[in-house]
Design a protein around this motif. Structure first.
Motif, PDB file in Angstrom:
ATOM      1  N   UNK A  30      35.056  51.192  54.015  1.00 19.46           N
ATOM      2  CA  UNK A  30      34.126  50.148  53.410  1.00 19.46           C
ATOM      3  C   UNK A  30      34.628  49.329  52.577  1.00 19.46           C
ATOM      4  N   UNK A  31      35.369  49.965  51.446  1.00 16.71           N
ATOM      5  CA  UNK A  31      35.981  49.033  50.441  1.00 16.71           C
ATOM      6  C   UNK A  31      37.054  48.652  50.966  1.00 16.71           C
ATOM      7  N   UNK A  32      37.888  49.227  51.604  1.00 15.01           N
ATOM      8  CA  UNK A  32      39.158  48.736  51.969  1.00 15.01           C
ATOM      9  C   UNK A  32      39.089  47.487  52.848  1.00 15.01           C
ATOM     10  N   UNK A  33      37.887  47.554  53.809  1.00 13.20           N
ATOM     11  CA  UNK A  33      37.662  46.327  54.630  1.00 13.20           C
ATOM     12  C   UNK A  33      37.227  45.406  53.838  1.00 13.20           C
ATOM     13  N   UNK A  34      36.563  45.453  52.894  1.00  8.80           N
ATOM     14  CA  UNK A  34      35.471  44.414  51.981  1.00  8.80           C
ATOM     15  C   UNK A  34      36.806  43.772  51.346  1.00  8.80           C
ATOM     16  N   UNK A  35      37.650  44.670  50.665  1.00 10.24           N
ATOM     17  CA  UNK A  35      38.885  44.066  50.105  1.00 10.24           C
ATOM     18  C   UNK A  35      39.836  43.164  50.815  1.00 10.24           C
ATOM     19  N   UNK A  36      40.029  43.708  52.022  1.00  5.78           N
ATOM     20  CA  UNK A  36      40.918  42.820  53.010  1.00  5.78           C
ATOM     21  C   UNK A  36      40.381  41.508  53.249  1.00  5.78           C
ATOM     22  N   UNK A  37      39.118  41.364  53.380  1.00  9.41           N
ATOM     23  CA  UNK A  37      38.289  40.103  53.638  1.00  9.41           C
ATOM     24  C   UNK A  37      38.307  39.404  52.328  1.00  9.41           C
ATOM     25  N   UNK A  38      38.074  39.951  51.249  1.00 16.06           N
ATOM     26  CA  UNK A  38      38.028  38.976  50.031  1.00 16.06           C
ATOM     27  C   UNK A  38      39.278  38.429  49.705  1.00 16.06           C
ATOM     28  N   UNK A  39      40.363  39.172  49.903  1.00 13.62           N
ATOM     29  CA  UNK A  39      41.617  38.283  49.374  1.00 13.62           C
ATOM     30  C   UNK A  39      42.721  38.000  50.616  1.00 13.62           C
ATOM     31  N   UNK A  40      41.916  37.806  51.705  1.00 10.44           N
ATOM     32  CA  UNK A  40      42.439  37.034  52.926  1.00 10.44           C
ATOM     33  C   UNK A  40      43.301  35.936  52.545  1.00 10.44           C
ATOM     34  N   UNK A  41      44.426  35.864  52.975  1.00 11.99           N
ATOM     35  CA  UNK A  41      45.366  34.680  52.904  1.00 11.99           C
ATOM     36  C   UNK A  41      45.816  34.229  51.543  1.00 11.99           C
ATOM     37  N   UNK A  42      45.649  35.326  50.393  1.00  9.70           N
ATOM     38  CA  UNK A  42      46.161  34.931  49.316  1.00  9.70           C
ATOM     39  C   UNK A  42      47.426  35.601  48.927  1.00  9.70           C
ATOM     40  N   UNK A  43      48.253  34.915  48.397  1.00 11.33           N
ATOM     41  CA  UNK A  43      49.593  35.492  47.930  1.00 11.33           C
ATOM     42  C   UNK A  43      49.507  36.517  46.889  1.00 11.33           C
ATOM     43  N   UNK A  44      49.324  37.535  47.253  1.00  9.35           N
ATOM     44  CA  UNK A  44      49.082  38.828  46.420  1.00  9.35           C
ATOM     45  C   UNK A  44      49.821  40.142  46.916  1.00  9.35           C
ATOM     46  N   UNK A  45      49.576  41.122  46.042  1.00 10.31           N
ATOM     47  CA  UNK A  45      49.981  42.394  46.276  1.00 10.31           C
ATOM     48  C   UNK A  45      49.111  43.432  45.548  1.00 10.31           C
ATOM     49  N   UNK A  46      48.608  44.339  46.235  1.00 16.26           N
ATOM     50  CA  UNK A  46      47.728  45.605  45.855  1.00 16.26           C
ATOM     51  C   UNK A  46      48.478  46.647  45.481  1.00 16.26           C
ATOM     52  N   UNK A  47      48.142  47.150  44.229  1.00 15.80           N
ATOM     53  CA  UNK A  47      48.662  48.249  43.727  1.00 15.80           C
ATOM     54  C   UNK A  47      47.741  49.345  43.726  1.00 15.80           C
ATOM     55  N   UNK A  48      47.851  50.374  44.610  1.00 13.92           N
ATOM     56  CA  UNK A  48      46.890  51.451  44.721  1.00 13.92           C
ATOM     57  C   UNK A  48      47.154  52.643  43.670  1.00 13.92           C
TER      58      UNK A  48
END
Ligand code: SAH
Ligand code: SF4
Length: 351
Positions: free
Chosen positions: A277-295
């Motif tokens: 639920x959270x990974x999908x919501x996150x993907x939607x939230x930051x879609x298209x942004x020049x970013x990097x996610x650190x888990x």
């Protein structure tokens, strides 16, 4: 010890202009200030006694007028692999902070504190659990870096990166944090490139906006930890003031205006924020942004019952992001055996 007790301002709180003014008042020529600046920030000298190129009289006057040390090492821990070293440092005010040196391949990263404690109250964070004690001065932030730089220079090594990810919220002590970076950035002195600094913020939107306007070359990381307000309100209480509907646009503006990539930090907590639920919501939230996610799997702390996510859950989370084209890395928990998680050593010490 004597330094810590002597009167006067901390020398690292002075800018080059301040130092020039102070020396001019003593009738010293302008080049003298540059000479001292060079001793402190290039030669990494830690006291006037070591500045043999100055007259004895001037060395004495410097020692009487300024403090050359505000930090006393109280404890240090080295991880089993020897790569992570953590220092517990006492301030003249009696407060304690932590500074960490991480060695990874060719990187030598200083993780420094900007406050003693933190006001933001994130429940999973050991520093948050202690509340805010006080802001650090720019000089106290600078001195942490010099301390590690001196230590490395004895091994003929040098720092490659500085991250403001130790105790405290750098954007809650904005001026001092950025002044410290500017002082260390000075090409006449320490000469540490702006791009080698990273500021990590919990998401103080007005300060992200200010940081964007000021167009710093410093890297920015935002601690997200949740992709819905319902969950983020609980994990990151400041979200109630600056919800995702304000935070994410501020991040997008930062990326657009600076053309720099932004990093999102996500501490994976088993059964709390590590699901689809959270990974999908996150993907939607930051879609298209020049970013990097650190888990980063959560480092468990005494005051919070959550546990770090398992490897399998972390990988599943990452794969959701990867499938949506979002760059993402699972970070290993370096130095967990020495409580290298933010604020954990100070907490243990005060028990
Ligand atoms: N206040 C700033 C910077 C200091 S905290 C911030 O919150 O970003 C640095 C990072 O460590 C943040 O991403 C924070 O969320 C994370 N952190 C704090 N406690 C942690 C823990 N117990 N396990 C894993 N990460 C933690
Ligand atoms: Fe403060 Fe950062 Fe810890 Fe939150 S995670 S309490 S903002 S230090």
């Amino acid at each position: 010890m004597r330094d810590a007790l002597s009167e006067g301002p901390l020398i690292y709180d002075l800018s080059m202009e301040d130092l020039t003014t102070a020396l001019a008042a003593w009738g010293e020529p302008a080049y003298r200030a540059r000479q001292i600046w060079h001793s402190l920030y290039r030669q990494l000298r830690s006291s006037p006694e070591e500045m043999s190129d100055l007259s004895i009289a001037l060395r004495g006057r410097l020692a009487q007028s300024f403090r050359f040390s505000s930090l006393t090492a109280l404890d240090s821990l080295r991880s089993k692999d020897g790569e992570t070293e953590k220092l517990l440092l006492g301030l003249a005010s009696g407060h304690q902070i932590e500074t960490v040196l991480m060695r990874y391949e060719r990187r030598r990263t200083a993780c420094i504190s900007t406050q003693a404690g933190c006001a933001m109250g994130c429940p999973f964070c050991a520093t948050g659990q202690m509340g805010l004690q006080r802001n650090l001065s720019s000089g106290e932030i600078v001195e942490q870096v010099l301390l590690l730089a001196r230590r490395l220079s004895q091994e003929e090594e040098h720092l490659t990166n500085v991250v403001l990810m130790g105790m405290g919220e750098p954007f809650h002590n904005y001026e001092a944090s950025l002044q410290a970076i500017a002082r260390l950035n000075d090409p006449q002195g320490f000469g540490f490139g702006a791009r080698r600094f990273t500021i990590s913020t919990v998401g103080l939107v007005p300060m992200i906006e200010r940081f964007t306007r000021e167009r710093h070359q410093v890297n920015l990381a935002v601690s997200l930890h949740a992709a819905t307000d319902e969950l983020r309100d609980r994990l990151v209480p400041i979200n109630r003031r600056y919800p995702l509907s304000r935070l994410i646009p501020a991040c997008r503006t930062y990326v657009e205006h600076t053309r720099r990539r932004i990093t999102f930090e996500w501490a994976l907590i088993q059964g709390v924020n590590d699901g689809a639920d959270q990974s999908q919501a996150l993907a939607k939230l930051i879609a298209g942004m020049n970013c990097h996610v650190n888990l980063i799997p959560l480092n468990p702390t005494r005051g919070y019952e959550g546990q770090g996510a398992t490897r399998a859950r972390a990988e599943a989370f990452r794969d959701v992001l990867k499938r949506r084209g979002i760059p993402c890395t699972i970070r290993v928990r370096r130095g967990v055996d020495i409580q290298a998680g933010c604020g954990q050593l100070a907490t243990e010490h005060s028990r």
